[in-house]
Design an enzyme around this catalytic site. Structure first.
Site: not given
Lengths: 554, 554
Positions: B85, B93, B159, B189-190, B202, B274
């Site tokens: 990601d 990351r 994002r 995405k998404h 989430h 996802d």
């Protein structure tokens, strides 16, 4: 007098070879945590090409360190001394390798079973030496040979191998044998003994009032044992010992380094200074003068001079002016080179390790050693599991932003969280939890409701609340017990903190101490207090979801 | 029908090839931060040998990741999809690579200068693709094509590449071109668009009430643009769109994946779900059933099934029972293989990178890009440097224990510390700073005396004080100004937070916003507020000494 042929360059390289500079174990400049102390790659490469002979590394994970050491060797084009302060296993400084309980834990085992403790100390050294070699280090800056006979010592404490000379000597020597059998150099420190100080040489110059007789009785025996067992190097202490040299700290004292260590103790290996940037030295001498004084006193290697170029030039000038003899520098150069030869000659597998070393973490025997050390040194008391709860998981630590033992998922966080306890961190960088009342120091309503599981990560001399400067934790124990809110106590690190606090506990309060602070110690200790293994969370707890949300943002 | 020869094993491997499992980017098991979600090495090796076709990685530094990807390939013995990601540069990351400002920063630039923003987005993609490839990744799980038209969106926010469809589409497509020109796959995405939700998938299943017309107007255009530019993969959203499919979330909906994405939008590349472990799916379907439902709906690849072995077995059983056709699975297998071939066929240097890739950090052009992005997106106001001081450097962050942008020495800490400001962290894990009074939410005496430099690290929807659940920061601004104690304001992250708070400021208070939270953004922003560059500390300040003491314990 310098050589006949091309003397300036030769002398310049000779001076450079006696320096050990510092860099980050991280590969890239922007990753450096302490750019003030860690050379950038351009300066590092230039100094290595100028002939600097050693590098001390800090920071980065094992995989990064392995690449870093290879990179440094390529830049130098000649064998380097590559060292690190890995006193408690390589994993203490470089994640992915073994992180062992601090040495003082073995001193406690030694009191019960000396043979077992000595064998554990040897395996401790072997684990450290083997992993150091696998990652490209050839010099472990350990063992601490200081006798920690002053529990208030802010800088030695659990890093020592004993609180008495015999224990410290026997275990430190066993550690040396373990390290050096792996083809890696050890380093006994901090000569002539840093155990009996209550001040911190990072900040000021401590004074040791003892005379020679007392040094012979307490401070020197562990160094004698390490030397007898063949330790390759000795590191000096930034301490003033007026009975031996009223004018110079040990690091810069000819009476200490040449008189006491070289002549009287008969040490023929490498004498290296402690970091010259430390305040006790840096604050008193010019950045280059300290390097010259150390060599004049009898040091072979100068660690972390404040300005490596300046130090090289000052050493060259000192030879020119006759303050330093070329013969002396050449003798130091020879000692350095013999030490490097020893790395490949001594036992162990001397082939360079592949880049993938430790790529699945410590080897099974080293994992077993780490666990055995945690289990043997763990002390618990009180009855059964922590009662009540969920409540407040109150954690005291030095700095939450730089805390290698509390990553996300660390047992000290995750196990109580899985049982519903709320984390509350006290590290002196958050809103104050203190009332200013010495008898009831915590303002309990700032922490939240319910029973309190108190977890203290304490080493050295961190026993200071932000509000008043005095040690608040005994009063906190009394306060929480009086309020009926102390559900359990965990102490990670200092045995002195543990002993002080355990004496105050209601016997029904479950409590435990581990000398180690790492995840392994947390899991074992909390297991004794009744918290389940990681993953035993109930399905409806919040912790894993919170972890997922932090972690998985797509 | 399965193959004639050895059908069970062939089918088992075919099913396995369509899974993407998760592991840590760290090499060793004990380094895993989320062992509940990250396979251990034994399970990982076994699954790769069983034929699992992809791995998503998180955690570890660049050097470690490079070794890790090589290790995974060796275990698999066949080409793997290796993804992460890395929406905001690989350094988001994996420390040591480039960490860029979040995409929404470019949307703001786009409003002023579209051509410049599009070129920056392409370079952003090229930097990300190149560094991903150098570290052994071949699939970047970006760009986010969601239109962030809901400032309260807790999960997309900065994002996104835009707040309107045209901007998001133009920039996301430019990013795709940059990534894929480097021989690395991108992933839009998404699908069909996660921008207009105020809840977090989430934790629960968000519902999008819009009909097809509105989707065509707002949500779908960026996906259409990404598809038109040749994006290799599309990731599904865990959202319920009753107007299209009243029964199944998009991830499991045949109407969405096959009807809308494959047939109507004509997407012929890889459709990947996802993460199936996310609560919106995991909480509603059995761990293996979700994988079968996703493939039935038209997905090619299943990301992070809760139990990979169970998913393989469920897929095999679904073929046996006729729920899934072998032809469909083979078509997905072909799409996966074509994507892998594309990685080596597309531009860029397709030779595998050496282990030392990025060993001195990002390349100079990528460093320049990172700095240009920070500078172009920085907004400041108010007059001159922060007055008064030293005082309290009050920092709001999500979690001090897992905070990649605030390591020791980070400018947000070090620059104020060098000028004598005391750090006070508020992260919801410390003693409460809250009064419970909505008009004066902070208890000022818990923070210490003097003027307050308020630094807020906020993204998404973190605007909640621990005490009351409402957003305390506007009231905090009013409170500090009323008390005459607000010396300056820095906001890192959300433009919405910045706009809300800036509107409340006394015009004399110096203030600035950066969409980025990384060290580079901190240094630039604080420079605008008058704090000197790192290393400009006065000789008698405490910060470097404290850093030394933490760092250099021998």
């Amino acid at each position: 007098m310098a050589d006949r042929f091309d003397p300036p360059q030769v002398l310049d390289r000779l001076a450079a070879e006696l320096l050990v500079v510092r860099c980050s174990g991280h590969l890239a400049d922007p990753q450096r945590r302490y750019p003030r102390w860690e050379l950038d790659n351009a300066a590092l490469q230039r100094l290595l090409q100028r002939g600097v002979g050693g590098v001390i590394l800090l920071g980065g994970c094992a995989a990064e360190l392995r690449q870093r050491t290879r990179q440094l060797e390529a830049w130098a084009g000649a064998p380097l001394l590559l060292c690190a302060d890995v006193e408690e296993g390589v994993g203490q400084r470089f994640e992915g390798a073994s992180w062992l309980v601090p040495p003082l834990a073995l001193a406690r085992i030694h009191a019960e079973d000396p043979a077992l403790a000595i064998d554990l100390a040897r395996r401790y050294g072997a684990c450290t030496g083997r992993e150091a070699r696998q990652l490209g280090l050839n010099w472990v800056l350990a063992p601490v040979c200081d006798v920690n006979n002053n529990p208030a010592n802010p800088v030695i404490n659990v890093r020592a191998w004993g609180e008495d000379p015999a224990t410290a000597g026997a275990l430190a020597a066993a550690f040396c044998r373990g390290v050096q059998a792996e083809g890696v150099l050890a380093c006994a420190k901090h000569f002539p003994g840093h155990g009996d100080t209550a001040s911190d040489s990072h900040l000021e110059l401590p004074l040791i009032p003892h005379g020679r007789e007392r040094l012979e009785a307490v401070e020197l025996p562990p160094f004698r044992e390490a030397i007898a067992t063949g330790v390759a190097a000795v590191m000096t202490a930034h301490l003033l010992l007026p009975a031996i040299d009223a004018d110079h700290p040990a690091t810069l004292s000819r009476a200490v380094l040449t008189g006491l260590l070289r002549q009287q103790l008969g040490f023929e290996g490498l004498i290296v200074t402690d970091a010259l940037v430390m305040e006790a030295i840096a604050g008193r001498y010019g950045p280059s003068e300290a390097a010259v004084l150390a060599l004049e006193a009898g040091a072979d290697l100068v660690l972390m001079p404040e300005d490596a170029d300046g130090a090289i030039e000052a050493i060259v000038a000192a030879v020119a002016s006759g303050r330093l003899s070329l013969e002396q520098l050449r003798a130091s150069q020879q000692r350095r080179r013999r030490a490097l030869e020893r790395c490949s000659a001594d036992g162990g597998d001397s082939a360079p390790a592949p880049l993938g070393a430790l790529s699945n973490g410590p080897a099974p025997p080293d994992q077993a050693l780490a666990l055995e050390l945690v289990r043997r040194s763990l002390v618990s008391r009180g009855r059964g599991p922590v009662p009540g709860g969920p409540g407040v998981n109150l954690i005291r630590l030095d700095n939450s932003l730089a805390c290698p033992f509390l990553p996300a998922g660390a047992p000290a966080l995750a196990l109580p969280a899985a049982a519903g306890w709320r984390t509350c961190l006290i590290d002196g960088q958050g809103p104050s939890p203190w009332s200013g009342d010495g008898e009831a120091p915590l303002v309990l309503e700032r922490l939240g409701d319910g029973p309190v599981l108190l977890q203290l990560f304490v080493r050295g001399n961190p026993f200071r609340g932000r509000a008043d400067g005095a040690d608040p934790w005994p009063a906190v124990i009394r306060q929480l017990q009086a309020a009926g809110r102390l559900a359990g106590l965990a102490v990670y690190g200092s045995p002195y903190a543990w002993e002080t606090l355990a004496a105050l506990l209601d016997p029904r309060v479950p409590a435990a101490w581990s000398p180690g602070q790492m995840a392994l110690a947390q899991g074992e200790l909390l297991g004794r207090l009744g918290f389940g293994p990681q993953g035993g969370a109930t399905p409806d707890d919040d912790a894993p979801r919170a972890a997922l949300a932090v972690d998985f943002t797509d």
